[in-house]
Design an enzyme around this catalytic site. Structure first.
Site, PDB file in Angstrom:
ATOM      1  CG  HIS A  65      26.767 -12.085 -25.599  1.00 41.05           C
ATOM      2  ND1 HIS A  65      26.790 -12.795 -26.763  1.00 41.05           N
ATOM      3  CD2 HIS A  65      26.622 -12.993 -24.606  1.00 41.05           C
ATOM      4  CE1 HIS A  65      26.664 -14.089 -26.489  1.00 41.05           C
ATOM      5  NE2 HIS A  65      26.551 -14.235 -25.185  1.00 41.05           N
ATOM      6  CG  ASP A 119      28.122 -18.340 -26.388  1.00 37.64           C
ATOM      7  OD1 ASP A 119      28.029 -17.203 -25.896  1.00 37.64           O
ATOM      8  OD2 ASP A 119      27.255 -19.229 -26.226  1.00 37.64           O
ATOM      9  NE  ARG A 381      24.053 -21.793 -19.571  1.00 31.76           N
ATOM     10  CZ  ARG A 381      25.137 -21.615 -20.302  1.00 31.76           C
ATOM     11  NH1 ARG A 381      25.593 -20.396 -20.524  1.00 31.76           N
ATOM     12  NH2 ARG A 381      25.782 -22.634 -20.788  1.00 31.76           N
ATOM     13  CB  SER A 535      28.912 -18.937 -19.695  1.00 29.55           C
ATOM     14  OG  SER A 535      30.090 -18.401 -19.152  1.00 29.55           O
ATOM     15  NE  ARG A 537      29.893 -15.737 -18.325  1.00 35.31           N
ATOM     16  CZ  ARG A 537      28.697 -15.600 -17.749  1.00 35.31           C
ATOM     17  NH1 ARG A 537      28.583 -15.254 -16.493  1.00 35.31           N
ATOM     18  NH2 ARG A 537      27.592 -15.789 -18.449  1.00 35.31           N
TER      19      ARG A 537
HETATM   20  C1  MIC Z   1      25.803 -17.360 -21.633  1.00 35.94           C
HETATM   21  O1  MIC Z   1      24.779 -17.763 -22.173  1.00 35.94           O
HETATM   22  O2  MIC Z   1      26.067 -17.564 -20.432  1.00 35.94           O
HETATM   23  C2  MIC Z   1      26.811 -16.585 -22.458  1.00 35.94           C
HETATM   24  C3  MIC Z   1      26.762 -15.178 -22.007  1.00 35.94           C
HETATM   25  O3  MIC Z   1      26.432 -16.633 -23.818  1.00 35.94           O
HETATM   26  C4  MIC Z   1      28.190 -17.224 -22.251  1.00 35.94           C
HETATM   27  C5  MIC Z   1      29.306 -16.480 -22.862  1.00 35.94           C
HETATM   28  C6  MIC Z   1      29.747 -15.280 -22.072  1.00 35.94           C
HETATM   29  O4  MIC Z   1      29.728 -15.290 -20.846  1.00 35.94           O
HETATM   30  O5  MIC Z   1      30.149 -14.301 -22.724  1.00 35.94           O
HETATM   31  C7  MIC Z   1      28.275 -18.664 -22.740  1.00 35.94           C
HETATM   32  O6  MIC Z   1      27.270 -19.329 -22.810  1.00 35.94           O
HETATM   33  O7  MIC Z   1      29.389 -19.168 -22.993  1.00 35.94           O
HETATM   34 FE1  SF4 Z   2      23.169 -15.202 -25.874  1.00 37.41          FE
HETATM   35 FE2  SF4 Z   2      24.184 -17.056 -24.243  1.00 37.41          FE
HETATM   36 FE3  SF4 Z   2      21.624 -16.306 -24.051  1.00 37.41          FE
HETATM   37 FE4  SF4 Z   2      22.397 -17.680 -26.135  1.00 37.41          FE
HETATM   38  S1  SF4 Z   2      22.396 -18.374 -24.013  1.00 37.41           S
HETATM   39  S2  SF4 Z   2      21.073 -15.879 -26.173  1.00 37.41           S
HETATM   40  S3  SF4 Z   2      24.452 -16.915 -26.481  1.00 37.41           S
HETATM   41  S4  SF4 Z   2      23.425 -15.041 -23.651  1.00 37.41           S
END
Ligand code: MIC
Ligand code: SF4
Length: 644
Positions: A65, A119, A381, A535, A537
């Protein structure tokens, strides 16, 4: 009575409880994964538990990330992660090796195993027949220390795939169809199990695209059976020995059923700003929607065949002059294979911009689109602002639809591109695990290196006897953790520094929120349905806690965020009567008397709106164990109190 696959794997891992939907169970975790943006906290928490070596079968720490090093912070975190992994028995996947989910699928995931990852897209390994779930870093730390993972026993939804995908229609279009039907909150409390004749025509990476984006349903996870295609994939990865056949019994029963006819499925696209805002591409085709950016990559759609298909479409063509095409291969394996076989040259020659194997634009780590731009992405997303540009309009689609937009400059049905190039899965993948470092054989000699950006973890205090606090913010439905705790290139480097990152809580919704919350000292947040989707997080709980948020009262929650609130001692309350949401305004003074007593006495609590002179009811829906965690002020305090 026959069993479905979810029941079989959960039963084999059950350490507490019964498989009755909605009831709390605890399961044994075989594998864990972390990524860097959530991993630093997870390992600080693991260290705090004082367990010298991980007790799982396999734990892997990935760096994918925070790879944009515009200051010392991310690089410092990488060093911390590398040394802490080496010391405690964890494998370390170096920056450049690829996105955690893609690499885990290629090199480590096994049918029938449980995998817990910090994650939300950990369910990617469901494409291999694992029960793979996302959770907060603290839950991963507990699992690494040998503790069980607690969750509500899920309902199991059968998605039966009939027929076969038609040319130019992809696995991505299947999950977009499921999202269209079930919505972003339709999967909460459920595991999605794929069955039917259509399964046999999907390769493991294609299945992984589907289970990956199943996270957007709010589902606990998604899973495919382990069959001949699983064996072929594992053999091609040089891991034939990891194969076991797994399937539901013929007479298995399910809580819900959905049927998708692949023969008639068209390419789908999710429109701004939600992954369930899905329409068939032909519906937009006539509108000639101009596209400014196309991004291919992410843990959803950057397998070898994905990029080979992109290369085949681009070969001999030029990216449309109004489009910036960015490509980030999902792993070093994929990147090196397309480099060696020449496909990368076709992508480059077309005018694409090539990024390293990492999350990159998916999490706003660079490549923010221009103002008001339309960006078509193969990602999972498209929440408002997540791309790094507040007014960008992000669409989600298959690699095929992305490729069509890149060459035509408009949202285009890929079936208009002519004959479909045939791309087969390779017989053998390029196997080179040199970027995965094994843990030290002499852990005592390893010194964990901590940069100045790594600040100690703030810990909550015991729950007070009464709560008297104003509403610091009122928000609506489907609030994502990207709203609560934004990511992106500026904020992500602060992930191991809670005081600094808390200055960014809710700023995209209300720039004054952090200063107001701090000034109020303690406060309450009011929200609508599906609060905290997206996410895993835990910063979306931890940073509000640091700002003094004591409780959240909403109409309903997303699973991982609710668990994170409990882990950090924030009360997750739900309106009994949704209409009461309307009567509360920001700044209203809220009071809950005899808070501890009320929580212990039963599920319902009486809440006073002191400002309005009214009263309403909420539920806490906490299990006995969760009540103890909340009373102790979070899981860390609770674990310490258990140890005494
Ligand atoms: C995301 O796709 O939103 C992330 C970044 O991978 C997050 C994790 C994070 O916020 O570090 C997730 O999907 O859990
Ligand atoms: Fe990375 Fe989250 Fe995006 Fe997947 S969805 S590529 S884990 S930031």
């Amino acid at each position: 009575m026959g069993k479905n696959l979810v029941q079989k794997i959960l039963e084999a891992h059950l350490v507490q409880g019964e498989l009755v939907a909605g009831k709390e169970i605890a399961i044994r975790i075989d594998q864990t994964l972390t990524q860097d943006a959530t991993g630093t906290m997870a390992y600080l928490q693991f260290e705090a538990m004082g367990v010298p070596q991980v007790k799982t079968e396999l734990s892997v720490s990935y760096v994918d990330h925070n790879t944009l090093q515009s200051g010392f912070e991310n690089a410092d975190d990488h060093r911390f992660l590398q040394t802490v992994a080496s010391k405690h028995g964890i494998h370390f996947s170096r920056p450049g090796n690829g996105i955690c989910h893609q690499v885990h699928l290629e090199r480590f995931a096994k049918p029938g195993k449980t995998l817990l990852g910090s994650d939300s897209h950990t369910p990617t390994a469901g494409g291999m027949g694992s029960i793979a779930m996302g959770a907060g870093g603290l839950d991963i730390a507990v699992a690494m220390a040998g503790g069980a993972f607690y969750l509500n026993s899920p309902k199991v939804v059968k998605v039966e795939l009939q027929g076969k995908l038609q040319p130019w229609v992809a696995a991505k279009d299947i999950i977009l169809e499921v999202l269209r039907r079930m919505t972003v909150k339709g999967g909460v409390g459920k595991i999605i199990e794929y069955t039917g004749e259509g399964v046999a025509s999907l390769t493991v990476p294609e299945r992984a695209t589907i289970t990956n984006m199943g996270a957007e349903l709010g589902a606990t996870t998604s899973i495919f059976p382990s069959d001949e295609n699983t064996r072929i994939y594992l053999e091609a990865q040089g891991r034939g020995g990891d194969y076991t056949a797994l399937a539901a019994d013929a007479d298995a029963t399910y809580d819900e059923e959905i049927i998708i006819d692949l023969n008639t499925l068209a390419p789908n696209i999710a429109q701004p700003h939600s992954p369930d805002n899905v329409v068939p591409v032909p519906e937009l085709n006539g509108q000639k929607i101009p596209v400014n950016q196309v991004a291919v990559g992410s843990c959803t759609n950057s397998s070898y065949t994905d990029l080979m298909r992109l290369a085949a479409v681009l070969k001999g063509k030029t990216v449309h002059p109004n489009v910036s095409l960015v490509v980030s291969p999902g792993s070093k394996q994929v990147f090196e294979m397309i480099a060696r076989n020449g496909a990368l040259a076709d992508i480059l020659a077309s005018g694409a911009r090539i990024l390293e194997s990492a999350c990159g634009p998916c999490i706003g780590m660079g490549q923010a689109p221009s103002s008001g731009a339309v960006s078509v992405r193969s990602f999972n997303r498209n929440f408002e602002g997540r791309s790094g540009t507040a007014d960008a309009k992000v669409y989600l689609a298959s690699v095929e639809t992305c490729a069509a937009a890149a060459v035509t400059g408009f949202i285009t049905d890929p079936r208009e591109l002519g004959d479909l190039p045939t791309i087969a899965m390779p017989d053998k993948y390029l196997i080179d695990d040199r970027l995965v470092l094994s843990p030290s054989e002499e852990p005592d000699t390893v010194e964990v290196v901590r940069g100045p950006n790594i600040k100690p973890l703030p810990v909550n205090t015991e729950l007070a006897d009464a709560l008297n606090a104003p509403v610091s913010l009122k928000v609506g439905d489907n609030i994502t953790t990207d709203h609560i705790m934004p990511a992106g290139a500026k904020v992500l480097p602060l992930r191991s520094n809670i005081p600094a990152i808390s200055e960014h809580v809710y700023v995209r919704v209300d720039p004054q929120f952090p200063s107001r919350a701090k000034e109020l000292g303690k406060s309450i947040i009011i929200g609508g349905h599906n609060y905290g989707q997206g996410s895993s997080r835990e910063h979306a709980a931890l940073a509000p806690m640091y700002l003094g948020v004591k409780a959240v009262i909403v109409k309903s929650y997303a699973r991982i965020h609710r668990a994170n609130l409990i882990n950090f001692g924030l009360l997750p309350l739900t309106f009994v009567n949704e209409a009461d949401y309307e009567s509360i305004e920001q700044s209203d003074e809220i009071a809950i008397d005899n808070l501890r007593g009320q929580i212990e006495a039963g599920n319902e609590l009486t809440v006073k709106n002191v400002t309005k002179g009214t009263e309403f009811k909420v539920t806490h829906d906490l299990t006995g164990r969760q009540i103890d965690i909340i009373l102790a002020g979070g899981l860390l305090n609770y674990t310490k109190s258990q140890a005494v």
